[in-house]
Design a protein around this motif. Structure first.
Motif, PDB file in Angstrom:
ATOM      1  N   THR A  70       0.847  -1.193   0.000  1.00 28.62           N
ATOM      2  CA  THR A  70       0.000   0.000   0.000  1.00 28.62           C
ATOM      3  C   THR A  70       0.884   1.245   0.000  1.00 28.62           C
ATOM      4  O   THR A  70       2.051   1.180   0.384  1.00 28.62           O
ATOM      5  N   LYS A  71       0.318   2.346  -0.430  1.00 33.52           N
ATOM      6  CA  LYS A  71       1.055   3.621  -0.450  1.00 33.52           C
ATOM      7  C   LYS A  71       0.657   4.465   0.765  1.00 33.52           C
ATOM      8  O   LYS A  71      -0.501   4.415   1.177  1.00 33.52           O
ATOM      9  N   PRO A  72       1.633   5.187   1.325  1.00 31.56           N
ATOM     10  CA  PRO A  72       3.063   5.274   0.941  1.00 31.56           C
ATOM     11  C   PRO A  72       3.815   4.009   1.331  1.00 31.56           C
ATOM     12  O   PRO A  72       3.587   3.443   2.389  1.00 31.56           O
ATOM     13  N   MET A  73       4.704   3.593   0.458  1.00 26.97           N
ATOM     14  CA  MET A  73       5.388   2.309   0.639  1.00 26.97           C
ATOM     15  C   MET A  73       6.589   2.375   1.558  1.00 26.97           C
ATOM     16  O   MET A  73       7.034   1.354   2.086  1.00 26.97           O
ATOM     17  N   GLY A  74       7.157   3.564   1.704  1.00 30.57           N
ATOM     18  CA  GLY A  74       8.347   3.683   2.548  1.00 30.57           C
ATOM     19  C   GLY A  74       9.608   3.165   1.863  1.00 30.57           C
ATOM     20  O   GLY A  74      10.506   2.629   2.522  1.00 30.57           O
ATOM     21  N   ILE A  75       9.659   3.323   0.533  1.00 30.40           N
ATOM     22  CA  ILE A  75      10.847   2.900  -0.226  1.00 30.40           C
ATOM     23  C   ILE A  75      11.556   4.134  -0.770  1.00 30.40           C
ATOM     24  O   ILE A  75      10.920   5.009  -1.362  1.00 30.40           O
ATOM     25  N   VAL A  76      12.858   4.192  -0.578  1.00 28.70           N
ATOM     26  CA  VAL A  76      13.657   5.269  -1.157  1.00 28.70           C
ATOM     27  C   VAL A  76      14.343   4.691  -2.399  1.00 28.70           C
ATOM     28  O   VAL A  76      15.194   3.807  -2.297  1.00 28.70           O
ATOM     29  N   PHE A  77      13.903   5.171  -3.560  1.00 23.07           N
ATOM     30  CA  PHE A  77      14.492   4.715  -4.822  1.00 23.07           C
ATOM     31  C   PHE A  77      15.601   5.653  -5.264  1.00 23.07           C
ATOM     32  O   PHE A  77      15.598   6.847  -4.949  1.00 23.07           O
ATOM     33  N   GLU A  78      16.518   5.111  -6.026  1.00 22.41           N
ATOM     34  CA  GLU A  78      17.604   5.915  -6.594  1.00 22.41           C
ATOM     35  C   GLU A  78      17.831   5.462  -8.035  1.00 22.41           C
ATOM     36  O   GLU A  78      17.630   4.288  -8.363  1.00 22.41           O
ATOM     37  N   GLU A  79      18.241   6.410  -8.866  1.00 23.26           N
ATOM     38  CA  GLU A  79      18.449   6.090 -10.284  1.00 23.26           C
ATOM     39  C   GLU A  79      19.822   5.466 -10.498  1.00 23.26           C
ATOM     40  O   GLU A  79      20.818   5.885  -9.884  1.00 23.26           O
ATOM     41  N   ASN A  80      19.875   4.444 -11.364  1.00 19.45           N
ATOM     42  CA  ASN A  80      21.160   3.841 -11.731  1.00 19.45           C
ATOM     43  C   ASN A  80      21.991   4.822 -12.549  1.00 19.45           C
ATOM     44  O   ASN A  80      21.490   5.854 -13.012  1.00 19.45           O
ATOM     45  N   ASP A  81      23.240   4.492 -12.741  1.00 20.04           N
ATOM     46  CA  ASP A  81      24.088   5.294 -13.609  1.00 20.04           C
ATOM     47  C   ASP A  81      23.465   5.367 -14.997  1.00 20.04           C
ATOM     48  O   ASP A  81      22.740   4.458 -15.417  1.00 20.04           O
TER      49      ASP A  81
END
Length: 203
Positions: free
Chosen positions: A100-111
Motif C-alpha cells: 500500500t502507499k506510501p510504501m516507505g521505499i527510497v528509490f535511486e536512479e542507476n548510472d
C-alpha cells in the motif's frame, strides 16, 4: 674444307637447338607438378586442421550460460562462471510484493549507462520494511504489468504514483544493474512476456 666446316656448324647448331628445346620442356613439367602439389597440400592442411577456437579469455558468462562454449568439449578448461553471476532469465531471481502507499521505499536512479531505478533504502517502520521481502539494491522491473526497466527516475516512480487500487504490485530483480542491464541481462522477448503476465508472484 668448306663442306666439312659447314657440316660441323650444322651439327653444333642442331645439338644446341635440341638441347635448348629439351630443357624448357622438363622445367615446365617440374613447375606444373610443384604448383599442383602446393595447391592440394593446402587443401589437405585446411581439412586436417583442428577447428578454430576463440581464446578462452574472450569467453563470457553469457557464452557458457547459453551453451555457446568457445572451447571444444574435449579440451580442458579452467574457466568458470563468476561467483557473482545471476541468471536474469530465471524467475527465482525476482521478488514480487504488493504494498500500500506510501510504501516507505527510497528509490535511486542507476548510472546513465544502465538507466532504471533501484531500492536505495527502506524507511524504518514503513510498509516495505514491515513486509520484509525487499532489500537495498533490488532493481525495479515492473509496476503491475507495466515494464518500467530502463526508465528514468520520474517515469518509473510515476508509474507507482499513478497506479490505482488500495495496493500496488511491484516486481524487482534481486541483483545489480550490471547483472540486469549488462550482457547477461534478460532478452527483450523474455522480459516483455514476464511483465505481461504480472511479473513475480508476491509470496
Amino acid at each position: 674444307m668448306k663442306a666439312t666446316t659447314t657440316a660441323i656448324l650444322l651439327t653444333s647448331t642442331t645439338t644446341a637447338v635440341s638441347g635448348f628445346a629439351f630443357l624448357p620442356q622438363n622445367n615446365n613439367q617440374v613447375r606444373s607438378t610443384t604448383k599442383l602439389n602446393g595447391l592440394f597440400d593446402g587443401v589437405k592442411e585446411a581439412f586436417s586442421a583442428p577447428p578454430s577456437q576463440l581464446d578462452s579469455e574472450r569467453e563470457t558468462p553469457i557464452d557458457r550460460w547459453m551453451g555457446w562454449s568457445v572451447v571444444s568439449e574435449n579440451a580442458p578448461t579452467d574457466s568458470a562462471v563468476p561467483s557473482d553471476f545471476v541468471d536474469s532469465m530465471d524467475e527465482k531471481n525476482y521478488v514480487g510484493v504488493e504494498l500500500t502507499k506510501p510504501m516507505g521505499i527510497v528509490f535511486e536512479e542507476n548510472d546513465s549507462e544502465y538507466g532504471g531505478i533501484f531500492v536505495q533504502s527502506l524507511k524504518e517502520g514503513g510498509v516495505a520494511a514491515e513486509n520484509g521481502k525487499l532489500q537495498p539494491g533490488d532493481q525495479l522491473v515492473a509496476v503491475g504489468t507495466k515494464n518500467v526497466s530502463g526508465m528514468d527516475f520520474d517515469d518509473a516512480l510515476g508509474a507507482i504514483i499513478e497506479s490505482e487500487g488500495d495496493s500496488t504490485k511491484l516486481t524487482l530483480f534481486r541483483g545489480t544493474a550490471k547483472q540486469f542491464y549488462g550482457p547477461t541481462g534478460p532478452s527483450k522477448e523474455w522480459l516483455s512476456a514476464f511483465c505481461e503476465k504480472g511479473g513475480a508472484s508476491p509470496q
